[in-house]
Design a protein around this motif. Sequence first.
Motif, PDB file in Angstrom:
ATOM      1  N   GLY A 301       0.740  -1.327   0.135  1.00  0.00           N
ATOM      2  CA  GLY A 301      -0.124  -0.123   0.019  1.00  0.00           C
ATOM      3  C   GLY A 301       0.907   1.463   0.173  1.00  0.00           C
ATOM      4  N   GLU A 302       2.075   1.031  -0.065  1.00  0.00           N
ATOM      5  CA  GLU A 302       2.974   2.387   0.016  1.00  0.00           C
ATOM      6  C   GLU A 302       3.093   3.002  -1.315  1.00  0.00           C
ATOM      7  N   PRO A 303       3.150   4.287  -1.575  1.00  0.00           N
ATOM      8  CA  PRO A 303       2.836   4.714  -2.942  1.00  0.00           C
ATOM      9  C   PRO A 303       4.169   4.551  -3.243  1.00  0.00           C
ATOM     10  N   ARG A 304       4.579   3.931  -4.674  1.00  0.00           N
ATOM     11  CA  ARG A 304       5.886   3.844  -5.070  1.00  0.00           C
ATOM     12  C   ARG A 304       6.415   4.928  -5.908  1.00  0.00           C
ATOM     13  N   ARG A 305       7.139   5.757  -5.417  1.00  0.00           N
ATOM     14  CA  ARG A 305       7.843   6.862  -6.262  1.00  0.00           C
ATOM     15  C   ARG A 305       9.104   7.063  -5.842  1.00  0.00           C
ATOM     16  N   SER A 306       9.835   7.807  -6.574  1.00  0.00           N
ATOM     17  CA  SER A 306      11.229   8.245  -6.205  1.00  0.00           C
ATOM     18  C   SER A 306      11.105   9.792  -5.543  1.00  0.00           C
ATOM     19  N   ARG A 307      12.239   9.636  -4.806  1.00  0.00           N
ATOM     20  CA  ARG A 307      12.271  10.863  -3.827  1.00  0.00           C
ATOM     21  C   ARG A 307      13.953  11.184  -3.783  1.00  0.00           C
ATOM     22  N   ILE A 308      14.313  12.458  -3.878  1.00  0.00           N
ATOM     23  CA  ILE A 308      15.789  12.815  -3.925  1.00  0.00           C
ATOM     24  C   ILE A 308      15.820  14.217  -2.994  1.00  0.00           C
TER      25      ILE A 308
END
Lengths: 340, 348
Positions: A301-308
């Motif tokens: 359920g965790e949103p899959r996205r990329s953060r930097i």
Amino acid sequence: MSDPTNAPGPRAQIPVTVLTGYLGAGKTTLLNRILTENHGRRFAVVINEFGELGVDNDLVVDADEEVFEMNNGCICCTVRGDLIRIIGGLMKRRDRFDGIIVETTGLADPAPVAQTFFADEDVRRATKLDAIVTVVDARHLPARLADSPEAEEQIAFADIVVLNKMDLVTPEEAAEVERRIRAINPWAEIRRAVRAAVPIESVIGRDAFSLERILEREPEFLAEGNEHEHDSDVVSVSLEVERPLDPERFNAWITQLLATKGQDLLRTKGILHYAGEDRRFAFQAVHMLADGDFIGPWREGEPRRSRIVFIGRDLNRPALRRGFEACQAEAPAAAGTDRT
Amino acid sequence: MSGGAGIEGADFLLQARGRSAELGAWVVGVAFGREGRVCAFGLGDGTVRLAAPGAPAEEWRSVAAHPAGACLALCADVRDGALSGGDDGRLVRIAPDGTAEELARYGSRWVEHVAAHESGVRAAAVGRTVHLLDAAGRALKSLAHPSSVGGVAFDARGKRVAASHYNGCSLWFVAAKEDKPRLLEWKGSHGAIAISPDGTHVVTAMQENALHGWRLADGQHMRMSGYPAKTKSLCFTARGRWLATSGAESVVLWPFFGGGPMGKAPTELAGGDGVPCTAVACHPQQEVVAAGFADGLVAIAEIASGRVLPVAAPGRGPVSALAWNAAGTALAFGTETGFAGLVDLSKR
């Protein structure tokens, strides 16, 4: 990375805590608290010979803070030569302590200390950087930020900021100082303190440089507008993209970025979602020296996205954003329509 | 000798002709006294252990050389016994009878490197300074360097002493009236150092997994690179034809003859196991080199034939110290995990 010389030895790596902070911020007070608190742990302490106060410990090593450049193609890759020698020497008697604390001088740039733990194979094999703890004086920080680049760098590199001398500021001043710290480093954990009294667990044994730990703290992002405030040279830029990244594109981009902008980029941390990959990829860099690996599956359920997050000087936010977005696996629908 | 190493396994020589012990602390250095009666192991627990090469049945003695600290460097002393530098800031002489004598005390600074020459001069590197002492233990002079000293070595005659540091090394005349070094420059951090036996070349090991050398006649630079790890141990063979080095998955030997090492490929010995070489020691007379490896293997190799003879089996920690006696008839070694051995290699 299967180089046998870099493989962890049979013995556990010794954790190293780096204490930074401007002269008079309370660094040595914190150090003495850590040393005298009854926790059963024994520390080897590396101090600068011009330390402000005496340090009460069995194993104290005077350091010279000799910084030199590595001839490894990284123009900004400086390391602490004295630390390489001292850690080499300490390892010969390692049975007598459980951790190492390195206190830097007030004017020290933390980068060479941090880079020593990435760049030297023997240091890397024997020890691991546990956390960079920066002690700041709540009352005098605004002045320090205005007159010394080292004060900004020390905050930029911090995993934990001990906001000391809280008894000397009003709640408004405290809030403003915290805002200033967050503007430089949204990732740091801020601990308010009087006379450097913080629980020892909050500064020792943090494992803050482990890739797995990157996720544990959500960076406290400021509203976008705030990031453009020019009240300090060092700023942070946080970026997020929704679509999965193409690992090759990201690698090419970040390699080029660190090679050309590494001097300005103090610290970089990211959690990345690679296309077709169920595991999260964690990435971190200190200037040009980077480290990255998969750190287990995305949670249900965790949103899959990329953060930097980039922390540094002269960061071109639009360029960084464009570069990061272009790492996404499929080109955005709008791209490719430009002519001429 | 009947049988052979191949039959009895890699541990044959140690078992049949040696003596070993678990000493419980990192073996920092090992050296045979020039008098030939003691072999000294310097340990990370601050003791120096003394073994008797001629009397394998004799118990090894323990000397409290640095009671509050660790031994950081150890070498054979001027005439007999050993010289030990510690992180307690003390330079200590260990006599063959086991007496420890403090020669100098340098405060809170570590004595990180020591060297001694039979002509009667000793060197102790403390931070940026190399202190020279005479045979009686009197301070002769203190040589200052621009940064911390990473290694110190005398030339074969004891006339010159070389100290490595950041951006090069300094070459001093021991007996000079006015102390002015010849500065050999090369950018970077320099550690282990050696002077060729004929005094014509100086070589250092660098932070960047490479060696740097200078031909003293004309200042010609030599770069020897390609190592997967840092070289920590290097030595010239007795007549100076080869420079043996650690830092690769074999013993790497650079030829210092026939125009080499420039433009010449090194010779590799005792490789093939994929295990890094961590220590080398050249035989005092023959072109034979002893090598220790990260898995604990100790072997001797003949350079001309490439023949390798195992001395001690793997499994006891990375080899951190290795030395021949002056006659070349005994070899001693120690490991990071505190294993130590002394093997008699004399003809019987």
